[in-house]
Design an enzyme around this catalytic site. Structure first.
Site, PDB file in Angstrom:
ATOM      1  N   ASN A  83       0.823  -1.211   0.000  1.00 56.17           N
ATOM      2  CA  ASN A  83       0.000   0.000   0.000  1.00 56.17           C
ATOM      3  C   ASN A  83       0.856   1.259   0.000  1.00 56.17           C
ATOM      4  O   ASN A  83       2.016   1.259   0.413  1.00 56.17           O
ATOM      5  CB  ASN A  83      -0.954   0.018   1.197  1.00 56.17           C
ATOM      6  CG  ASN A  83      -0.329   0.556   2.466  1.00 56.17           C
ATOM      7  OD1 ASN A  83       0.334  -0.184   3.192  1.00 56.17           O
ATOM      8  ND2 ASN A  83      -0.537   1.828   2.759  1.00 56.17           N
ATOM      9  N   CYS A  84       0.270   2.345  -0.495  1.00 61.18           N
ATOM     10  CA  CYS A  84       0.866   3.672  -0.430  1.00 61.18           C
ATOM     11  C   CYS A  84      -0.268   4.650  -0.147  1.00 61.18           C
ATOM     12  O   CYS A  84      -1.251   4.283   0.504  1.00 61.18           O
ATOM     13  CB  CYS A  84       1.624   4.013  -1.725  1.00 61.18           C
ATOM     14  SG  CYS A  84       0.591   4.064  -3.195  1.00 61.18           S
ATOM     15  N   ARG A  85      -0.176   5.874  -0.616  1.00 61.99           N
ATOM     16  CA  ARG A  85      -1.253   6.830  -0.346  1.00 61.99           C
ATOM     17  C   ARG A  85      -2.443   6.616  -1.269  1.00 61.99           C
ATOM     18  O   ARG A  85      -3.573   6.515  -0.818  1.00 61.99           O
ATOM     19  CB  ARG A  85      -0.753   8.275  -0.479  1.00 61.99           C
ATOM     20  CG  ARG A  85      -1.802   9.307  -0.050  1.00 61.99           C
ATOM     21  CD  ARG A  85      -1.313  10.725  -0.268  1.00 61.99           C
ATOM     22  NE  ARG A  85      -1.230  11.058  -1.684  1.00 61.99           N
ATOM     23  CZ  ARG A  85      -2.267  11.492  -2.417  1.00 61.99           C
ATOM     24  NH1 ARG A  85      -3.455  11.638  -1.871  1.00 61.99           N
ATOM     25  NH2 ARG A  85      -2.107  11.778  -3.687  1.00 61.99           N
TER      26      ARG A  85
END
Length: 202
Positions: A83-85
């Site tokens: 995951n990231c933003r």
């Protein structure tokens, strides 16, 4: 405290990996269920300052620049949800891992923003400073507003400031290196978070 990835050779044969790893991405609801059941682990590829400010419980920090199959435990029978933003960096990380043969890696579609929009909880550290890239955006915005106002009421020479900022942003976008982010990352209020060396915030 930041979780650490360790290649300790332990095998979790009792927990089968997810069966949907052919897909390159996974939605928040499916990801939450996989994490609850133990069929998956979550890897956060944002920068340290972003992670400290807000993160999904149980996630492990592994910034995108450090993503490599060798950084993951080789024998863990789980799917790696990345995951990231917003999902762009995690998709890049998954492509990198899959090109190295790690087919169990999937991207959390929409990133932590989609996770929150779906109603799932995150951990927020209210004592942590604003993420460095938000500080960059705020600084540039203030400088632009002030320089345009000064150019209008004092001297047109102040238009040099937007030109310099535009050049810097173009360079940062082309190279991924942001001098202003490095400078702000070295400020006293950000030193414990680690400097951000790139201009990626997705």
């Amino acid at each position: 405290m930041t979780n650490q990835l360790k290649s300790d050779g332990a095998t979790n044969a009792a927990v089968p990996p997810m069966q949907s790893t052919i897909a390159a991405s996974i939605g928040p609801a499916e990801a939450a269920e996989a994490l609850r059941s133990g069929r998956a682990r979550l890897v956060d590829v944002r920068e340290r300052d972003e992670y400290q400010h807000e993160r999904i419980d149980g996630s492990t920090l592994l910034p995108l620049a450090n993503v490599d199959r060798a950084a993951l435990p080789k024998d863990a029978a789980v799917t790696w949800i990345v995951n990231c933003r917003s999902g762009r960096r995690s998709a890049d990380a998954v492509r990198r891992l899959r090109s190295q043969g790690e087919l169990r890696a999937v991207s959390l579609a929409g990133g932590i923003e989609a996770w929150k929009a779906a109603g799932f909880a995150v951990i927020r550290d209210t004592s942590a400073p604003m993420p460095v890239m938000r500080q960059v955006q705020l600084t540039i915005g203030v400088l632009l507003l002030v320089s345009v106002a000064l150019a209008a009421f004092v001297s047109p020479w102040f238009l040099v400031v937007p030109a310099v900022l535009g050049t810097g942003l173009t360079f940062a976008g082309a190279t991924g290196w942001c001098g202003l982010a490095m400078l702000l990352g070295a400020m006293p209020w950000n030193r414990d978070m680690g400097a951000c060396s790139n201009c990626s915030s997705s």
